[in-house]
Design a protein around this motif. Structure first.
Motif, PDB file in Angstrom:
ATOM      1  N   VAL A   6       0.872  -1.180   0.000  1.00 32.90           N
ATOM      2  CA  VAL A   6       0.000   0.000   0.000  1.00 32.90           C
ATOM      3  C   VAL A   6       0.902   1.221   0.000  1.00 32.90           C
ATOM      4  O   VAL A   6       1.667   1.449   0.936  1.00 32.90           O
ATOM      5  CB  VAL A   6      -0.929   0.048   1.236  1.00 32.90           C
ATOM      6  CG1 VAL A   6      -1.862   1.251   1.149  1.00 32.90           C
ATOM      7  CG2 VAL A   6      -1.728  -1.236   1.359  1.00 32.90           C
ATOM      8  N   LYS A 128     -13.861   3.303  -0.350  1.00 31.54           N
ATOM      9  CA  LYS A 128     -13.932   1.857  -0.584  1.00 31.54           C
ATOM     10  C   LYS A 128     -13.656   1.174   0.735  1.00 31.54           C
ATOM     11  O   LYS A 128     -12.511   0.989   1.105  1.00 31.54           O
ATOM     12  CB  LYS A 128     -12.889   1.435  -1.616  1.00 31.54           C
ATOM     13  CG  LYS A 128     -13.260   1.718  -3.042  1.00 31.54           C
ATOM     14  CD  LYS A 128     -12.308   0.998  -3.965  1.00 31.54           C
ATOM     15  CE  LYS A 128     -12.683   1.241  -5.421  1.00 31.54           C
ATOM     16  NZ  LYS A 128     -11.722   0.585  -6.328  1.00 31.54           N
ATOM     17  N   ASN A 427      -7.878  -4.880  -0.453  1.00 32.96           N
ATOM     18  CA  ASN A 427      -8.347  -3.644   0.181  1.00 32.96           C
ATOM     19  C   ASN A 427      -8.073  -3.721   1.685  1.00 32.96           C
ATOM     20  O   ASN A 427      -8.909  -4.165   2.462  1.00 32.96           O
ATOM     21  CB  ASN A 427      -9.842  -3.466  -0.109  1.00 32.96           C
ATOM     22  CG  ASN A 427     -10.339  -2.094   0.343  1.00 32.96           C
ATOM     23  OD1 ASN A 427      -9.568  -1.276   0.844  1.00 32.96           O
ATOM     24  ND2 ASN A 427     -11.622  -1.856   0.183  1.00 32.96           N
ATOM     25  N   LEU A 428      -6.887  -3.298   2.060  1.00 33.09           N
ATOM     26  CA  LEU A 428      -6.395  -3.535   3.417  1.00 33.09           C
ATOM     27  C   LEU A 428      -6.889  -2.464   4.405  1.00 33.09           C
ATOM     28  O   LEU A 428      -6.109  -1.683   4.950  1.00 33.09           O
ATOM     29  CB  LEU A 428      -4.865  -3.595   3.412  1.00 33.09           C
ATOM     30  CG  LEU A 428      -4.281  -4.750   2.586  1.00 33.09           C
ATOM     31  CD1 LEU A 428      -2.800  -4.538   2.337  1.00 33.09           C
ATOM     32  CD2 LEU A 428      -4.503  -6.078   3.284  1.00 33.09           C
ATOM     33  N   VAL A 429      -8.188  -2.449   4.613  1.00 36.36           N
ATOM     34  CA  VAL A 429      -8.797  -1.463   5.500  1.00 36.36           C
ATOM     35  C   VAL A 429      -8.212  -1.550   6.913  1.00 36.36           C
ATOM     36  O   VAL A 429      -7.887  -0.548   7.547  1.00 36.36           O
ATOM     37  CB  VAL A 429     -10.336  -1.666   5.538  1.00 36.36           C
ATOM     38  CG1 VAL A 429     -10.968  -0.801   6.619  1.00 36.36           C
ATOM     39  CG2 VAL A 429     -10.935  -1.357   4.181  1.00 36.36           C
ATOM     40  N   GLY A 432      -4.730   0.023   7.436  1.00 34.83           N
ATOM     41  CA  GLY A 432      -4.782   1.479   7.521  1.00 34.83           C
ATOM     42  C   GLY A 432      -5.191   1.946   8.906  1.00 34.83           C
ATOM     43  O   GLY A 432      -4.645   2.908   9.436  1.00 34.83           O
ATOM     44  N   ARG A 436      -2.881   4.347  11.232  1.00 36.52           N
ATOM     45  CA  ARG A 436      -3.346   5.703  11.553  1.00 36.52           C
ATOM     46  C   ARG A 436      -3.560   5.929  13.044  1.00 36.52           C
ATOM     47  O   ARG A 436      -3.557   7.064  13.499  1.00 36.52           O
ATOM     48  CB  ARG A 436      -4.628   6.014  10.778  1.00 36.52           C
ATOM     49  CG  ARG A 436      -4.328   6.314   9.335  1.00 36.52           C
ATOM     50  CD  ARG A 436      -5.530   6.664   8.495  1.00 36.52           C
ATOM     51  NE  ARG A 436      -5.177   6.417   7.100  1.00 36.52           N
ATOM     52  CZ  ARG A 436      -5.624   5.395   6.380  1.00 36.52           C
ATOM     53  NH1 ARG A 436      -6.488   4.544   6.888  1.00 36.52           N
ATOM     54  NH2 ARG A 436      -5.213   5.234   5.133  1.00 36.52           N
TER      55      ARG A 436
ATOM     56  N   THR B  83      -9.871   9.508   1.059  1.00 36.84           N
ATOM     57  CA  THR B  83     -10.363   8.431   1.920  1.00 36.84           C
ATOM     58  C   THR B  83      -9.783   7.086   1.493  1.00 36.84           C
ATOM     59  O   THR B  83      -9.436   6.266   2.327  1.00 36.84           O
ATOM     60  CB  THR B  83     -11.904   8.384   1.884  1.00 36.84           C
ATOM     61  OG1 THR B  83     -12.387   9.708   2.127  1.00 36.84           O
ATOM     62  CG2 THR B  83     -12.448   7.464   2.942  1.00 36.84           C
ATOM     63  N   VAL B  84      -9.701   6.867   0.193  1.00 35.34           N
ATOM     64  CA  VAL B  84      -9.124   5.603  -0.284  1.00 35.34           C
ATOM     65  C   VAL B  84      -7.608   5.658  -0.153  1.00 35.34           C
ATOM     66  O   VAL B  84      -7.020   6.726  -0.037  1.00 35.34           O
ATOM     67  CB  VAL B  84      -9.515   5.319  -1.750  1.00 35.34           C
ATOM     68  CG1 VAL B  84     -10.987   5.022  -1.855  1.00 35.34           C
ATOM     69  CG2 VAL B  84      -9.119   6.471  -2.652  1.00 35.34           C
ATOM     70  N   GLN B  85      -6.988   4.488  -0.181  1.00 36.19           N
ATOM     71  CA  GLN B  85      -5.535   4.441  -0.026  1.00 36.19           C
ATOM     72  C   GLN B  85      -4.916   3.527  -1.078  1.00 36.19           C
ATOM     73  O   GLN B  85      -5.605   2.808  -1.779  1.00 36.19           O
ATOM     74  CB  GLN B  85      -5.175   3.947   1.382  1.00 36.19           C
ATOM     75  CG  GLN B  85      -5.681   2.542   1.673  1.00 36.19           C
ATOM     76  CD  GLN B  85      -5.395   2.095   3.108  1.00 36.19           C
ATOM     77  OE1 GLN B  85      -5.073   2.905   3.958  1.00 36.19           O
ATOM     78  NE2 GLN B  85      -5.508   0.798   3.356  1.00 36.19           N
ATOM     79  N   GLY B  86      -3.595   3.577  -1.164  1.00 36.59           N
ATOM     80  CA  GLY B  86      -2.850   2.676  -2.042  1.00 36.59           C
ATOM     81  C   GLY B  86      -3.249   2.821  -3.505  1.00 36.59           C
ATOM     82  O   GLY B  86      -3.486   3.938  -3.987  1.00 36.59           O
ATOM     83  N   GLN B  87      -3.388   1.669  -4.198  1.00 38.66           N
ATOM     84  CA  GLN B  87      -3.664   1.685  -5.633  1.00 38.66           C
ATOM     85  C   GLN B  87      -4.958   2.434  -5.959  1.00 38.66           C
ATOM     86  O   GLN B  87      -5.035   3.099  -6.989  1.00 38.66           O
ATOM     87  CB  GLN B  87      -3.728   0.249  -6.162  1.00 38.66           C
ATOM     88  CG  GLN B  87      -3.805   0.144  -7.676  1.00 38.66           C
ATOM     89  CD  GLN B  87      -2.549   0.672  -8.374  1.00 38.66           C
ATOM     90  OE1 GLN B  87      -1.428   0.381  -7.963  1.00 38.66           O
ATOM     91  NE2 GLN B  87      -2.730   1.464  -9.437  1.00 38.66           N
ATOM     92  N   ASP B  88      -5.958   2.361  -5.088  1.00 32.55           N
ATOM     93  CA  ASP B  88      -7.215   3.068  -5.360  1.00 32.55           C
ATOM     94  C   ASP B  88      -6.985   4.582  -5.440  1.00 32.55           C
ATOM     95  O   ASP B  88      -7.579   5.268  -6.268  1.00 32.55           O
ATOM     96  CB  ASP B  88      -8.248   2.770  -4.266  1.00 32.55           C
ATOM     97  CG  ASP B  88      -8.751   1.327  -4.343  1.00 32.55           C
ATOM     98  OD1 ASP B  88      -8.886   0.820  -5.476  1.00 32.55           O
ATOM     99  OD2 ASP B  88      -8.977   0.723  -3.282  1.00 32.55           O
ATOM    100  N   SER B 125       3.288   4.212  -5.676  1.00 31.70           N
ATOM    101  CA  SER B 125       3.653   3.110  -6.558  1.00 31.70           C
ATOM    102  C   SER B 125       2.433   2.731  -7.382  1.00 31.70           C
ATOM    103  O   SER B 125       1.308   2.706  -6.878  1.00 31.70           O
ATOM    104  CB  SER B 125       4.194   1.915  -5.771  1.00 31.70           C
ATOM    105  OG  SER B 125       3.167   1.289  -5.057  1.00 31.70           O
TER     106      SER B 125
END
Lengths: 459, 410
Positions: A6, A128, A427-429, A432, A436, B83-88, B125
């Motif tokens: 991520v 997401k 989707n590694l919610v 995160g 955080r 709000t989204v992270q990484g590839q999104d 990335s």
């Protein structure tokens, strides 16, 4: 077994890259990288020591005043001076306002969006997240509070500017106090704004954190890590730290802090071998390295700092160490700091000297230790003939987000990620949320010198 | 709709009781309703920075960040807020770059880090391929409608590029050459400067810029011109320590060479600004900040960097000794190594990144330097004249003004 990256982990200050290995639906291993290098300590050498306060706070825009306070403390020791009592109160009030600003923004703008449903405009939409448990009405209330929090946190920075000149990056802190004249209208204004901020903390912030904790009780069990907690203490009054310094290993008893037990490793950091001069070479090709952050250790252990560590060490928070505990401890600390600020404000006397004139000696050495919002911050400096000869900084994010050391010991956040259940590897919610909870800020994470062998304890 | 002339008046007005954005947003709303201005897609990219300018933007008041985002711009990507992270998040970024090519604004916060070919600063990335800030800006800027450099690091390198600049930090202009870059310097930039410049772009296009590409409506005058303590300077009443009453010139105020409207606009919803708080201006909107204004607490004819210190008096003495026009090796070396900064008097002259390569260029630089030196001396001469008019011990005042040693004779 899959590996997931991520990058960027959003909603934090400056970039963070995390790579996790997922096995049987759980995180089996983790690597955290700080991916930006600026090299502030290199820049400090050769400058006028008096400039340390204003220059080093440029390391970080979110906790600028903490660097100013640490630099100021180091200069006090080097120059052999003390702030006037009222000057110290002003320094505390500036720092307190910055803490309130930071804590509110961390919760409402960065951490909370992992738990509530947001819609509407970018950059908050799209979202997401497959794990949103709050009923719509509750979620909407929290989002409304977030909009209010944007204004309230700006107000906290106005409080900061009342005595700091501007925010972020105050301009008034000097080794003997604050250059601002103490005037009754300023005290009034600070008091009035503080009441508003305090009311928001009492009525919204505390309740909202507890609401989230109520719907996500499993996060009281996740992200514990080592449970090693460290604080340098902060907010001086009559030479004493109101938040005490200390260390607790494995959630254990609180012990005193000895600076000589601090070491630092560059094993997994992109720096070449150290030469005799103490200079560090950049080496982005180094085998096995994955971060610009170095790995500070206390008695060889990776330790975490922040509101939870401070709460634990001052004996005010002992529920546990986890993602949710970090959020709750931060909210409780905001309340405490707001109450302290009220007390300090009452002690200020209009017209009292906020600083005294001093002349720096030819040479000197000093150590400035304080906690910043997100953990323990230390400045070490030496100067000769009016020029800095050595400057070292160990930042909170250095402690919390350090990479592995020679023994392969993971950093505190890397360790906190181990065993976290992963529902959707794409989707590694959950990851995160864990990251955080530490209030990461990589602006300050990267520096490039060895720790001097410090012998003194913390007052 | 507001005319451009009135808009500039609004921005420069000293009597604004509230933050700038409060006055501008209704105008923007109206313009958008009349379809004269559209909500532009914005990409905010952080490179070698401290996030201070984003924090400053969050300090915008009445209305705050929330309303600015909902009513003025479409902030598609800012890793502090997505709000989204990484590839999104990266997908949103790249989608905006491709689908909104020619329309989106690229806002850069932080210096472009060039050491190790940019590898000291990865920013995201994409499909497991690491991308540096340098690569990102080279690719995105070409497709952007406007490029904004917010904060002194993005504009000129700023603190990230302070000597010896281990990360190879440079301002955005040094990398984006085929497109005008709008600089909004400051450490950090005032939220009004950011929202005001963006509003001007939306309504009227690029605002009038000075030679350093800063909008004149915010950077058109010096701190010194606008300062509340200006009269104290004229009267020769100087503070001898920060925090004391009096003009802060002698304790390091860089107001005379710093272009910004802090004294009028002030900070954090009109609360204060450094000189009002007893602290000297440190010249944070100037090129080569902070090196050009350090030591912060030394008055500004002392030209200093970590490795050298040349005072005006010494320079003048050197000229007297050698004869003007003769290139003293000491000075030439100073000019060669860029230790003597050009911007002490001429804050709007564009900075020149390359050191002089031959003797003719060195001479040219020296001529410039002498010209500025003379201007400086004539300004201080004027001051002396003012002081001389004072009946009471004028000689002592002049001597006091030029005295560089402190009370202990150091």
């Amino acid at each position: 077994m899959t590996r997931q990256v991520v990058f960027p982990v959003t909603r934090m200050h400056e970039p963070l890259r995390v790579e996790v290995e997922v096995q049987n639906g759980r995180v089996a291993d983790a690597w955290i990288s700080g991916t930006m290098f600026r090299g502030f300590e290199f820049m400090m050498v050769g400058r006028d020591p008096r400039d340390a306060v204003l220059f080093t706070q440029r390391i970080c825009g979110i906790c600028s005043s903490a660097h100013a306070v640490a630099g100021g403390l180091a200069l006090e020791q080097a120059f052999g001076v003390q702030p006037t009592p009222d000057g110290q109160l002003l320094i505390n009030l500036i720092l307190a306002a910055d803490f309130l600003q930071n804590h509110l923004r961390h919760f409402y703008l960065l951490a909370m969006l992992d738990y509530v449903t947001v819609d509407g405009m970018p950059p908050f939409a799209p979202q997401k997240n497959w794990d949103l448990r709050l009923p719509k009405a509750v979620s909407d209330t929290l989002v409304d509070h977030a909009k209010k929090a944007v204004q309230v946190s700006a107000k906290a920075h106005s409080m900061f500017a009342l005595f700091g000149g501007k925010a972020p990056m105050q301009q008034t802190i000097i080794p003997t106090g604050v250059s601002h004249i103490i005037e009754s209208d300023r005290i009034m204004a600070y008091s009035s704004m503080l009441k508003e901020v305090l009311a928001f903390i009492e009525e919204a912030y505390i309740a909202d954190v507890l609401t989230i904790a109520q719907y996500y009780p499993d996060y009281y069990e996740l992200g514990a890590g080592y449970g090693n907690l460290l604080s340098y203490g902060m907010f001086l009054e009559a030479g004493e730290r109101i938040f005490p310094a200390g260390v607790a290993i494995g959630k254990g008893a609180v012990a005193g802090l000895s600076l000589s037990d601090i070491t630092e490793s560059t094993h997994a950091s992109w720096y070449g071998d150290q030469t005799g001069s103490g200079e560090m070479q950049l080496n982005p090709d180094k085998e096995g390295a994955y971060s610009w952050v170095k790995a500070p250790r206390y008695q060889g252990l990776a330790v975490e700092g922040g509101p939870l560590a401070r709460g634990w060490i001052s004996g005010e928070y002992h529920r546990g160490v986890s993602v949710m505990d970090r959020l709750v401890a931060r909210a409780k600390e905001s309340l405490k700091i707001a109450a302290l600020a009220e007390k300090w404000l009452g002690k200020l006397a209009p017209g009292a000297p906020a600083f005294q004139v001093y002349t720096p000696p030819e040479r000197g050495e000093g150590i400035g230790l304080t906690d910043s919002m997100r953990g323990a911050l230390g400045h070490w400096l030496a100067y000769e003939n009016g020029r800095i000869t050595r400057y070292q900084i160990i930042t909170p994010t250095g402690w919390n987000f350090s990479p592995r050391d020679e023994k392969g010991l993971r950093g505190p956040v890397e360790e906190a990620l181990i065993g976290i259940p992963v529902k959707d590897p794409e989707n590694l919610v959950e990851i995160g949320r864990v990251i955080r909870s530490f209030d990461p800020c990589f602006s300050c994470a990267v520096h490039a010198f060895e720790v001097p062998s410090a012998r003194e304890g913390v007052k | 709709m507001l005319t451009r002339r009135n808009f500039i008046k609004l921005c420069m007005s000293a009597t604004l009781a509230a933050s700038l954005s409060e006055s501008i947003l209704p105008v923007l709303r109206q313009a958008q309703a009349e379809k004269q201005a559209e909500k532009p897609p914005v990409i905010w990219l952080e490179l070698g920075s401290c996030t201070g300018n984003s924090i400053s933007l969050q300090n915008a008041v009445d209305p705050g960040l929330d309303e600015f985002l909902s009513q003025a711009i479409d902030l598609k990507y800012h890793w502090l807020l997505n709000t989204v992270q990484g590839q999104d998040a990266v997908d949103i970024l790249l989608d905006t770059v491709h689908k909104e090519a020619g329309r989106f604004w690229l806002v850069i916060e932080g210096a472009v880090m060039t050491a190790a070919n940019g590898r000291v600063n990865y920013v995201f990335s994409n499909q497991d391929k690491m991308v540096t800030g340098l690569q990102a800006i080279e690719e995105f800027a070409a497709k952007a409608k406007y490029v904004l450099a917010v904060g002194s690091c993005a504009a000129f390198g700023g603190p990230s590029a302070a000597y010896p600049n281990p990360g190879g930090a440079v301002g955005v202009e040094k990398v984006v050459r085929d497109k005008p870059v709008i600089n909004i310097p400051g450490c950090p930039a005032n939220s009004d400067w950011i929202t005001g410049t963006m509003s001007h772009l939306m309504l009227y296009g690029i605002p009038e810029l000075d030679s350093l590409h800063r909008p004149k409506l915010f950077y058109g005058r010096t701190i010194h011109q606008l300062c509340q303590r200006r009269q104290l300077f004229e009267d020769g009443i100087f503070a001898s320590f920060p925090g004391e009453a009096g003009c802060l010139y002698k304790v390091g105020c860089k107001g005379p060479t710093t272009y910004a409207d802090c004294p009028l606009r002030q900070w954090n919803n009109h609360i204060s600004w450094p000189v009002k708080a007893g602290a000297p201006c440190i010249g944070c909107t100037s090129p080569k900040f902070p090196d050009s204004s350090m030591p912060f607490y030394e008055h500004f004819p002392d030209i200093s960097t970590p490795s050298t210190r040349v005072s005006v008096k010494k320079i003048s003495a050197a000229f007297v000794a050698l004869g003007v026009g003769v290139v003293g090796t000491h000075l030439a070396a100073g000019v060669f190594s860029r230790r003597i900064h050009q911007h002490f008097l001429d804050g709007t002259k564009p900075s020149d990144p390359t050191p002089p390569e031959n003797l003719a260029e060195v001479k040219q630089e020296l001529d410039d330097l002498i010209r500025r030196q003379n201007a400086l001396l004539s300004e201080t001469k004027q001051l002396e004249t003012v002081a001389a008019k004072e009946k009471k011990s004028w000689a002592r005042r002049v001597a006091d003004f030029w005295r560089t040693e402190d009370k202990d004779g150091k």
